[in-house]
Scaffold this motif. Structure first.
Motif, PDB file in Angstrom:
ATOM      1  N   SER A   1       0.840  -1.196   0.000  1.00 33.58           N
ATOM      2  CA  SER A   1       0.000   0.000   0.000  1.00 33.58           C
ATOM      3  C   SER A   1       0.870   1.238   0.000  1.00 33.58           C
ATOM      4  CB  SER A   1      -0.914   0.008   1.244  1.00 33.58           C
ATOM      5  OG  SER A   1      -0.184   0.382   2.412  1.00 33.58           O
ATOM      6  N   TRP A   2       0.228   2.406   0.009  1.00 34.72           N
ATOM      7  CA  TRP A   2       0.963   3.670   0.076  1.00 34.72           C
ATOM      8  C   TRP A   2       1.706   3.784   1.405  1.00 34.72           C
ATOM      9  CZ3 TRP A   2       0.095   7.391   3.810  1.00 34.72           C
ATOM     10  CH2 TRP A   2      -1.061   7.239   4.581  1.00 34.72           C
ATOM     11  N   ARG A   3       1.266   3.025   2.401  1.00 39.07           N
ATOM     12  CA  ARG A   3       1.872   3.080   3.735  1.00 39.07           C
ATOM     13  C   ARG A   3       3.045   2.124   3.886  1.00 39.07           C
ATOM     14  NH1 ARG A   3      -1.575   1.241   7.758  1.00 39.07           N
ATOM     15  NH2 ARG A   3      -0.419   2.476   9.249  1.00 39.07           N
ATOM     16  N   GLU A   4       2.964   0.965   3.214  1.00 36.57           N
ATOM     17  CA  GLU A   4       3.986  -0.067   3.359  1.00 36.57           C
ATOM     18  C   GLU A   4       4.214  -0.744   2.015  1.00 36.57           C
ATOM     19  OE1 GLU A   4       3.507  -2.729   6.970  1.00 36.57           O
ATOM     20  OE2 GLU A   4       1.535  -1.768   6.907  1.00 36.57           O
ATOM     21  N   ALA A   5       5.474  -0.837   1.596  1.00 34.54           N
ATOM     22  CA  ALA A   5       5.798  -1.472   0.321  1.00 34.54           C
ATOM     23  C   ALA A   5       5.466  -2.962   0.353  1.00 34.54           C
ATOM     24  CB  ALA A   5       7.276  -1.270  -0.015  1.00 34.54           C
ATOM     25  N   GLU A   6       5.660  -3.600   1.503  1.00 36.21           N
ATOM     26  CA  GLU A   6       5.337  -5.023   1.639  1.00 36.21           C
ATOM     27  C   GLU A   6       4.633  -5.238   2.976  1.00 36.21           C
ATOM     28  OE1 GLU A   6       7.434  -9.435   1.711  1.00 36.21           O
ATOM     29  OE2 GLU A   6       8.685  -7.656   1.568  1.00 36.21           O
TER      30      GLU A   6
END
Length: 182
Positions: free
Chosen positions: A91-96
């Protein structure tokens, strides 16, 4: 001007705004790369603060006079918590995203409790906590009709009255709280 270090992005990356989707995205000029999710090496806590301050709608205004107030389309916002088994675990918050479905459920139930207790609203919480890019618009997905969303999401949304919020709804995307706006 805000420095890129304040955004928590790796060297060479910047936040840009998509005119077609009206959403922020990540761009690396030297590599000519663009992506919706933060690049690897992003400080997600710094990015979350930066995005909330610089790329969020100040408020979402209902507009019932726009011709969309018909029974075939509704407007809803949501807060999404993804887990490692989501169909796109980034997501925009966490790549994975590596959290389990059980951990995601614990997170979203805590969000639901805060909203229902009146501590915050779904829209306010979505800005920093939702794994959907609609977080920039306080979770607002705009108007949609039958067949536009995943089946479970659609069924839950259409059962709500304006102003009502669902309990946790599970889809292939993750776990949602849905608030019907119109």
């Amino acid at each position: 001007m805000v420095s890129l270090a304040d955004a928590g992005l790796p060297s060479g990356w910047e936040v840009r705004h998509s005119n077609s989707k009206n959403l922020p995205y990540y761009f690396n000029e030297s590599q000519k790369l663009s992506r919706w999710e933060p690049p690897p090496g992003t400080d997600t806590e710094k990015l979350k603060t930066y995005m909330a301050e610089h790329h969020s709608a100040p408020e979402i205004r209902p507009n019932a006079a726009n011709g969309h107030a018909t029974t075939d389309k509704i407007r809803a916002s949501h807060l999404l918590v993804k887990h490692k088994d989501s169909r796109r675990p980034s997501s925009w918050r966490e790549a994975e995203i590596k959290r389990t479905k059980e951990e995601a459920m614990s997170i979203i139930l805590a969000h639901e409790a805060r909203i229902r207790s009146g501590q915050t609203s779904l829209g306010q919480l979505a800005v920093s906590e939702s794994d959907c890019s609609s977080a920039r618009k306080m979770g607002d997905l705009g108007f949609f009709g039958k067949g536009d969303m995943q089946k479970e999401f659609e069924e839950a949304s259409f059962q709500l009255k304006p102003g009502e919020m669902s309990h946790v709804v599970e889809t292939a995307s993750g776990l949602h709280l849905i608030e019907r706006l119109e």
